[in-house]
Scaffold this motif. Sequence first.
Motif, PDB file in Angstrom:
ATOM      1  N   LEU A   3       1.267   9.268  -6.075  1.00 39.74           N
ATOM      2  CA  LEU A   3       1.932  10.813  -5.611  1.00 39.74           C
ATOM      3  C   LEU A   3       3.067  11.080  -6.874  1.00 39.74           C
ATOM      4  O   LEU A   3       2.839  12.120  -7.304  1.00 39.74           O
ATOM      5  N   GLY A   4       3.757  10.088  -7.210  1.00 43.26           N
ATOM      6  CA  GLY A   4       4.712  10.450  -8.299  1.00 43.26           C
ATOM      7  C   GLY A   4       3.903  10.780  -9.604  1.00 43.26           C
ATOM      8  O   GLY A   4       4.376  11.872 -10.176  1.00 43.26           O
ATOM      9  N   ARG A   5       2.855  10.139 -10.115  1.00 42.79           N
ATOM     10  CA  ARG A   5       2.192  10.212 -11.306  1.00 42.79           C
ATOM     11  C   ARG A   5       1.378  11.765 -11.071  1.00 42.79           C
ATOM     12  O   ARG A   5       1.174  12.443 -11.918  1.00 42.79           O
ATOM     13  N   ALA A   6       0.968  11.855 -10.012  1.00 42.84           N
ATOM     14  CA  ALA A   6       0.034  13.174  -9.642  1.00 42.84           C
ATOM     15  C   ALA A   6       1.071  14.320  -9.995  1.00 42.84           C
ATOM     16  O   ALA A   6       0.543  15.423 -10.738  1.00 42.84           O
ATOM     17  N   LEU A   7       2.186  14.288  -9.402  1.00 42.86           N
ATOM     18  CA  LEU A   7       3.178  15.459  -9.648  1.00 42.86           C
ATOM     19  C   LEU A   7       3.651  15.590 -11.056  1.00 42.86           C
ATOM     20  O   LEU A   7       4.321  16.691 -11.423  1.00 42.86           O
TER      21      LEU A   7
ATOM     22  N   THR B  66       0.697  -1.316   0.043  1.00 42.67           N
ATOM     23  CA  THR B  66       0.153  -0.167   0.104  1.00 42.67           C
ATOM     24  C   THR B  66       0.830   1.319   0.034  1.00 42.67           C
ATOM     25  O   THR B  66       0.415   2.351  -0.824  1.00 42.67           O
ATOM     26  N   THR B  67       2.061   1.339   0.612  1.00 45.97           N
ATOM     27  CA  THR B  67       2.854   2.605   0.613  1.00 45.97           C
ATOM     28  C   THR B  67       3.561   2.500  -0.706  1.00 45.97           C
ATOM     29  O   THR B  67       3.424   3.902  -1.118  1.00 45.97           O
ATOM     30  N   GLY B  68       3.942   1.568  -1.386  1.00 44.59           N
ATOM     31  CA  GLY B  68       4.293   1.661  -2.816  1.00 44.59           C
ATOM     32  C   GLY B  68       3.430   2.044  -3.744  1.00 44.59           C
ATOM     33  O   GLY B  68       3.858   3.028  -4.608  1.00 44.59           O
ATOM     34  N   VAL B  69       2.079   1.862  -3.712  1.00 38.86           N
ATOM     35  CA  VAL B  69       0.969   2.015  -4.559  1.00 38.86           C
ATOM     36  C   VAL B  69       0.795   3.627  -4.148  1.00 38.86           C
ATOM     37  O   VAL B  69       0.471   4.476  -5.256  1.00 38.86           O
TER      38      VAL B  69
END
Length: 64
Positions: free
Chosen positions: A45-49, A37-40
């Motif tokens: 978050l990376g994709r949103a940025l 869940t932390t990885g997802v």
Amino acid sequence: MFASGIVALIVGFLILFGWPDTANWLLGLELGFNFLTTGVALILLGRALQDPVLSASGTMMSSK
């Protein structure tokens, strides 16, 4: 990350009360779910940025 916290609390209470004899596989399951869940969450978050920021008018804003 919220789901990971909830599952960690539930599994923690199960371990505290001794069910099922606080087996090692239960600890591994909790750790694996936490990593998953932390990885997802970090991937999302990376994709949103990476998404461009739009202004209120709907046009792309410059980062300059």
